[in-house]
Design a protein around this motif. Sequence first.
Motif, PDB file in Angstrom:
ATOM      1  N   VAL A 299       0.903  -1.210   0.036  1.00  0.00           N
ATOM      2  CA  VAL A 299      -0.022  -0.085  -0.119  1.00  0.00           C
ATOM      3  C   VAL A 299       0.733   1.140  -0.067  1.00  0.00           C
ATOM      4  N   ARG A 300       1.895   0.993   0.750  1.00  0.00           N
ATOM      5  CA  ARG A 300       2.940   2.491   0.972  1.00  0.00           C
ATOM      6  C   ARG A 300       3.321   2.482  -0.514  1.00  0.00           C
ATOM      7  N   GLN A 301       3.878   1.399  -1.082  1.00  0.00           N
ATOM      8  CA  GLN A 301       4.745   1.493  -2.044  1.00  0.00           C
ATOM      9  C   GLN A 301       3.891   1.955  -3.364  1.00  0.00           C
TER      10      GLN A 301
ATOM     11  N   ILE B 125      -3.757   7.793   3.499  1.00  0.00           N
ATOM     12  CA  ILE B 125      -4.133   6.118   3.363  1.00  0.00           C
ATOM     13  C   ILE B 125      -3.711   5.434   4.651  1.00  0.00           C
ATOM     14  N   ILE B 126      -2.336   5.884   5.083  1.00  0.00           N
ATOM     15  CA  ILE B 126      -2.036   5.002   6.676  1.00  0.00           C
ATOM     16  C   ILE B 126      -2.957   5.445   7.647  1.00  0.00           C
ATOM     17  N   ILE B 127      -2.880   6.569   7.907  1.00  0.00           N
ATOM     18  CA  ILE B 127      -3.589   6.813   9.182  1.00  0.00           C
ATOM     19  C   ILE B 127      -4.998   6.605   9.210  1.00  0.00           C
TER      20      ILE B 127
ATOM     21  N   ARG C  85     -12.560   0.077   4.961  1.00  0.00           N
ATOM     22  CA  ARG C  85     -12.347  -1.438   4.487  1.00  0.00           C
ATOM     23  C   ARG C  85     -11.840  -1.450   3.287  1.00  0.00           C
ATOM     24  N   SER C  86     -12.350  -0.517   2.113  1.00  0.00           N
ATOM     25  CA  SER C  86     -12.251  -0.773   0.824  1.00  0.00           C
ATOM     26  C   SER C  86     -10.740  -0.399   0.447  1.00  0.00           C
ATOM     27  N   LEU C  87      -9.816   0.381   1.444  1.00  0.00           N
ATOM     28  CA  LEU C  87      -8.717   0.922   1.306  1.00  0.00           C
ATOM     29  C   LEU C  87      -7.646  -0.790   1.218  1.00  0.00           C
TER      30      LEU C  87
END
Length: 550
Positions: free
Chosen positions: A420-422, A438-440, A546-548
């Motif tokens: 996800v990060r990449q 995204i992350i938080i 949840r979709s992320l």
Amino acid sequence: MGKWFKSGSPWIWMTSGAVSVCLIAVLGLLLLIAWRGLSYFWPADIYQWEIKDEHNQRSVIIGEIYDREEVPVERLLSAGHTFDADVGDTVTRYLIKTGNREFVNLDFRWVMETNIISRSKPNDIAVIERSKNGDFYGYPVGLIEDGERLSPDNIETAFAEHIERAVALNDEALALQKGVIGTINYELENLRLEARAYELDNELTPSRKADIEAQRAKLNAEYQLVEKEFFALKAQAGRDYVIIRDMRGEEVTLKLDTILDVTYANRLGTLGKIGHWFIGIGKFVSDDPREANTEGGVFPAIFGTVFMVMLMAVIVTPFGVIAAIYLHEYAKKGPITKMIRIAVINLAGVPSIVYGVFGLGFFVYMFGGSIDQLFYPEALPAPTFGSPGVIWSALTLAILTLPVVIVSTEEGLSRIPISVRQGSLALGATKAETLWRIIIPMASPAIMTGLILAVARAAGEVAPLMLVGVVKLAPTLPVDLNFPFVHLERKFMHLGFHIYDVGFQSPNVEAARPLVYATSFLLVSVIVALNLTAIGVRNHLREKYRSLEH
């Protein structure tokens, strides 16, 4: 059989059985606390006994059965008791709450069943709830209005009407005292501090002094008018009296401004008792405490507990999340980072009273004292922020619960796939944008889990609060209508400390015992309500992001 043991099924059943036993024990404890606490508000039947003592002297007592127990006869005989006839192996004795504190030594007394000559339950016995000296039991026989004794045909209706009038006048006077009078006193104190600030800065010019004096004179004139209205209301409330025949057979005169309510418990049916029960719970939740916290309500303690916990949550969440993000996303793996993580984990095992001592020394005396020196020199030597208050309590508990939030947030961050990060970075987003967008959001359910655990622990803590802000009785709430409306320097009441005070510092242990259970159940209910709110927010965030994850 061997295959069954090797499959691990016995351990699964043993674990599930242990969990079930723990759940049953917890639910049983909660039900016990709820029963012992909530039953206190159920209107008990009031009895009239005719009893005799060891010298065959007869007397009459009026009260409710508070408790009963079976006592072995041998123990009573060894203590010097004598019986007129064969009483068997045990004798029942009753703990009777008699009230009428002015005329009896104790609110409670033990009566042996063998000493009871007769017992009846008259319908016209009144239970009179008072603002001081506890309940009064007796028979209303007359009223005194404007110094003239009245004997109305329907004494009960007239009594209720006079009580309603006196309570309304007292409420109006109390609203005046807490509202207009409190505001004027607050403004007068601010004027005094303003004048002293000008004096310290050598800026108190004659024009400024005259302006301050003019404002003070105006406020004093308003105060005198309002004070006159206040005393007029109190005089009107205390104008009338009720005449009660007590258990001694004597007529007692009670001021109506000290009476809050009257109940004829023996006349109430099931529906009437249920209604009275709900009214009692409502008063307990909404009223202020009285009689050294052994009577009345606990609203200031509820407000103080919720306000302090919410303030603590606002403080601990950003610091915990930022610390977790730094440790997981930015800090390099090495001995220093490892030591920091070990220190964070070890902080969770430090006794809470140690945090209280730290909060008293650092936040109150050092930080708060410095604030007073810089911003409130005109109030010295009386401290403003340099004394225990709700802000220092919230900060102390924020430090106490910080490890929980950090560990929980780190766990949530570690569960987010590296892809996800990449992917975000490959699409051109910066690391800060990836974290924020995204992350938080994906880790927000874990953050809420940490906050839930922090709230659950902070709401039940008492030991550190005794040093940094909680008091037995706070004269005002941390929030009122006086600017700046939220007063973080004020002391506050707390349900946990209220339980300790009522249970261990009360002068009347028997009367206070049900309130300990009731307040304990209320504290558990407040914690559950706060946690359910946080769980609802967490579940909403989990569904939203949840979709992320896919």
